[in-house]
Design an enzyme around this catalytic site. Structure first.
Site, PDB file in Angstrom:
ATOM      1  N   SER A 118       0.825  -1.203   0.000  1.00 18.49           N
ATOM      2  CA  SER A 118       0.000   0.000   0.000  1.00 18.49           C
ATOM      3  C   SER A 118       0.864   1.260   0.000  1.00 18.49           C
ATOM      4  O   SER A 118       1.657   1.444  -0.922  1.00 18.49           O
ATOM      5  CB  SER A 118      -0.940  -0.054   1.197  1.00 18.49           C
ATOM      6  N   LYS A 134       3.964   2.012  -2.625  1.00 20.10           N
ATOM      7  CA  LYS A 134       4.325   3.224  -3.381  1.00 20.10           C
ATOM      8  C   LYS A 134       5.787   3.551  -3.068  1.00 20.10           C
ATOM      9  O   LYS A 134       6.576   3.918  -3.937  1.00 20.10           O
ATOM     10  CB  LYS A 134       3.447   4.409  -2.960  1.00 20.10           C
ATOM     11  N   TRP A 180     -10.332  -0.134  -4.510  1.00 23.32           N
ATOM     12  CA  TRP A 180      -9.806   1.209  -4.193  1.00 23.32           C
ATOM     13  C   TRP A 180      -8.462   1.427  -4.894  1.00 23.32           C
ATOM     14  O   TRP A 180      -8.158   2.514  -5.359  1.00 23.32           O
ATOM     15  CB  TRP A 180      -9.672   1.302  -2.673  1.00 23.32           C
ATOM     16  N   HIS A 207      -7.493  -6.026   0.951  1.00 17.74           N
ATOM     17  CA  HIS A 207      -6.280  -5.208   0.928  1.00 17.74           C
ATOM     18  C   HIS A 207      -5.366  -5.655   2.069  1.00 17.74           C
ATOM     19  O   HIS A 207      -5.664  -5.415   3.239  1.00 17.74           O
ATOM     20  CB  HIS A 207      -6.724  -3.753   1.121  1.00 17.74           C
TER      21      HIS A 207
HETATM   22  C1  GTR Z   1      -5.378   4.309   2.113  1.00 18.56           C
HETATM   23  C2  GTR Z   1      -4.902   5.169   0.978  1.00 18.56           C
HETATM   24  C3  GTR Z   1      -4.193   4.308  -0.007  1.00 18.56           C
HETATM   25  C4  GTR Z   1      -3.234   3.338   0.626  1.00 18.56           C
HETATM   26  C5  GTR Z   1      -3.668   2.832   1.988  1.00 18.56           C
HETATM   27  C6  GTR Z   1      -2.590   2.175   2.857  1.00 18.56           C
HETATM   28  O1  GTR Z   1      -6.174   4.969   2.996  1.00 18.56           O
HETATM   29  O2  GTR Z   1      -6.004   5.793   0.425  1.00 18.56           O
HETATM   30  O3  GTR Z   1      -3.577   5.118  -0.980  1.00 18.56           O
HETATM   31  O4  GTR Z   1      -1.960   3.842   0.658  1.00 18.56           O
HETATM   32  O5  GTR Z   1      -4.233   3.806   2.741  1.00 18.56           O
HETATM   33  O6  GTR Z   1      -1.436   2.583   2.860  1.00 18.56           O
HETATM   34  O7  GTR Z   1      -2.955   1.254   3.559  1.00 18.56           O
END
Ligand code: GTR
Length: 421
Positions: A257, A261, A348, A399
Site C-alpha cells: 500500500s 508506493k 480502491w 487489501h
Molecule cells: C489508504 C490510501 C491508499 C493506501 C492505503 C494504505 O487509505 O487511500 O492510498 O496507501 O491507505 O497505505 O494502507
C-alpha cells in the site's frame, strides 16, 4: 441402455461438467465482482468502480521524450528519457531529496546466531543518521539463513504497520505481513524497518523525522513522506552492502500500500535494488491515474497531503493533463525485476489499472530484452503471470500483504534473483 452403462455415462458427463467449470473458472481473466462493485458504489458517487464508466484516455508514451524524440535503444533511454522521467516524477510527484550533508553510522546492537531455533542469525542494526547537531535512528532487523554459507539474496520490507505486531524481531509475535520464518526457509535473508523511524506518517510541515534533520522550509518540489521512506530503504541497503552474509546486488525491496508506493519510488531512485515488489499500491503508485477508478489524486492529496510534493496537488482532477502516468514510473525500474500485485476486493487500488500500468511499462523492458511480453488481458485470480523480469498477480481477498503474496514474490525471485546459481 443397461442401467450400469447409464450410470457411468451420467458419472462421466458430470465429471466433465465439473472439470470444465473448474477449468473455465481458473482460466478466466480476472474482473471485479459485480457484488463488490455494487457494494463499494452504494451511497457514494465520488469514486468510480464501474469498468464501463472508465473514461477514454491516451497514455503519454514511455519512450517518447518531452521534445518528441522516439527512443529506440537502451543507450538513448538511459541518457535521455530515463533521466527526464525521473526528474518529472521527482518534481511533480514525490519531491526532491535535499542535498544537506549528513553522517551515517551502523551499530550492531545485537547478534544472535541461534535465532529461529538455530536456523537463522539475527542482527539488530541501528542506522544512525546525524546532521545539524540532530540525529535519527532507523532500527533495522535482519535474519540470514544459517544453512547457506555464501552471500544470499534478501527481501527488505518497508513496514508501514505497527512494528510490535508485524515485524517483531523477537519472533514472539508472528505476522503474515513479514513471514520471516518462511522467507528464511526458502533461502533468503529477510530484513525490515519501520517507516515511522524515518518520518512519522503525519502532516507536520517538516518539524519531525528526517525532514527535521535535513530540511528547513518546504517548497513546491520538496520531498514528501513517501520519498523520505524510500530514502530510508536506501539507507538500509547501505548497511546491507556492508554485511558479508548478503548478496547486495540481489536485494528486493517490498512494501504494501503506502509501503508499496515507497518500494516503487525506492526502486526508481536507487538502481542498486535488484527487485521491487509493490503490493496493492494503487493511486500515486501502481495504478493508472487516467482511469479514474477507485482512489483519485484529489482524494489522496486531501487525505495524505504530506505524502507527495506540493506540485502533485496541481494534478487533482486534472489527470489527463499530467505529462506522465504510472506506467512510466514502472519503466524507471527496467531492466530490473518488478512485481506488481493486487487483491480482488481491493478495488480502491484498481487491480486492472495496476496491471495496465505494468503492461504499458514493457516498452522500456523490451529495450533490454525484446522478448519481455505480457498478455493484454489480465491473468485469472490467484494466477501469477510472469515473463522475464516482470510479474503480476491478483490475489483473492482484501487489501493486505499475506503469505500467499509473499510466496508468489519468492517464486519470481527464485528465477530472477537466484538465477545463475
Ligand atoms: C489508504 C490510501 C491508499 C493506501 C492505503 C494504505 O487509505 O487511500 O492510498 O496507501 O491507505 O497505505 O494502507
Amino acid at each position: 441402455m443397461k442401467p450400469f452403462l447409464k450410470k457411468s455415462l451420467f458419472a462421466i458427463t458430470f465429471q466433465l461438467l465439473v472439470a470444465s467449470l473448474l477449468f473455465s473458472q481458473t482460466n478466466e481473466s480476472w474482473q471485479a465482482s459485480k457484488e463488490t462493485v455494487e457494494r463499494l458504489s452504494k451511497n457514494q458517487t465520488e469514486f468510480n468502480y464501474y469498468e464501463e464508466k472508465v473514461p477514454a484516455y491516451t497514455l503519454p508514451d514511455a519512450l517518447t521524450t518531452i521534445k518528441g524524440q522516439k527512443i529506440t535503444s537502451k543507450k538513448e533511454w538511459e541518457k535521455l528519457r530515463r533521466p527526464e522521467l525521473l526528474e518529472l516524477f521527482t518534481t511533480q510527484v514525490y519531491g526532491r531529496v535535499p542535498n544537506t550533508p549528513y553522517k551515517t553510522e551502523f551499530k550492531i546492537i545485537k547478534e544472535d546466531p541461534n535465532a529461529m531455533n538455530g536456523t537463522a542469525t539475527l542482527k539488530l542494526v541501528d542506522i544512525i543518521i546525524s546532521a545539524n547537531a540532530k540525529s535519527l535512528t532507523i532500527h533495522l532487523g535482519l535474519f540470514t539463513p544459517n544453512k547457506i554459507k555464501q552471500p544470499v539474496p534478501a527481501f527488505l520490507l518497508v513496514c508501514n504497520r505497527p512494528p510490535a505486531e508485524n515485524i517483531d524481531f523477537t519472533r514472539e509475535k508472528k505476522s503474515e505481513f513479514w513471514p520471516a520464518e518462511e522467507v528464511i526457509a526458502r533461502g533468503y535473508a529477510v530484513a525490515a524497518f519501520y517507516n515511522g523511524d524515518v518520518d512519522p506518517d503525519k502532516h507536520d510541515d517538516f518539524q519531525d523525522g528526517i525532514h527535521a534533520l535535513l530540511d528547513t522550509k518546504r517548497n513546491a518540489e520538496s520531498w514528501g513522506t513517501l520519498a523520505a521512506w524510500a530514502w530510508g530503504a536506501s539507507r538500509c541497503l547501505d548497511y546491507l552492502e556492508t554485511d558479508k552474509a548478503i548478496a547486495a546486488d540481489k536485494v528486493a525491496v517490498i512494501g504494501h500500500s503506502r509501503g508499496g508506493k515507497t518500494a516503487l519510488w525506492a526502486g526508481a531512485t536507487d538502481e542498486r535494488f535488484a527487485m521491487i515488489c509493490s503490493n496493492e499500491a494503487g493511486c500515486g503508485g501502481t495504478s493508472l491515474a487516467r482511469r479514474k477508478y477507485g482512489e483519485s489524486i484529489d482524494r489522496i492529496n486531501k487525505a495524505f497531503p504530506h505524502w507527495f510534493c506540493t506540485n502533485y496537488k496541481n494534478y487533482s482532477n486534472r489527470e489527463n493533463e499530467m505529462p506522465f502516468d504510472m506506467h512510466q514510473l514502472m519503466a524507471l525500474i527496467a531492466p530490473r525485476a518488478l512485481y506488481v500485485a493486487a487483491a480482488s476486493d481491493d478495488l480502491w487500488a484498481d487491480p486492472k489499472g495496476q496491471y495496465l500500468a505494468l503492461y504499458h511499462s514493457l516498452p522500456a523492458y523490451q529495450l533490454y530484452d525484446k522478448n519481455t511480453r505480457l498478455p493484454e488481458a489480465m491473468p485469472p485470480l490467484n494466477t501469477p503471470v510472469r515473463n522475464g523480469q516482470v510479474a503480476y498477480h491478483v490475489r483473492d481477498g482484501a487489501h493486505n500483504l499475506t503469505l500467499k503474496d509473499w510466496n508468489f514474490y519468492m517464486d519470481h525471485a527464485d528465477v530472477v534473483l537466484k538465477k545463475g546459481k
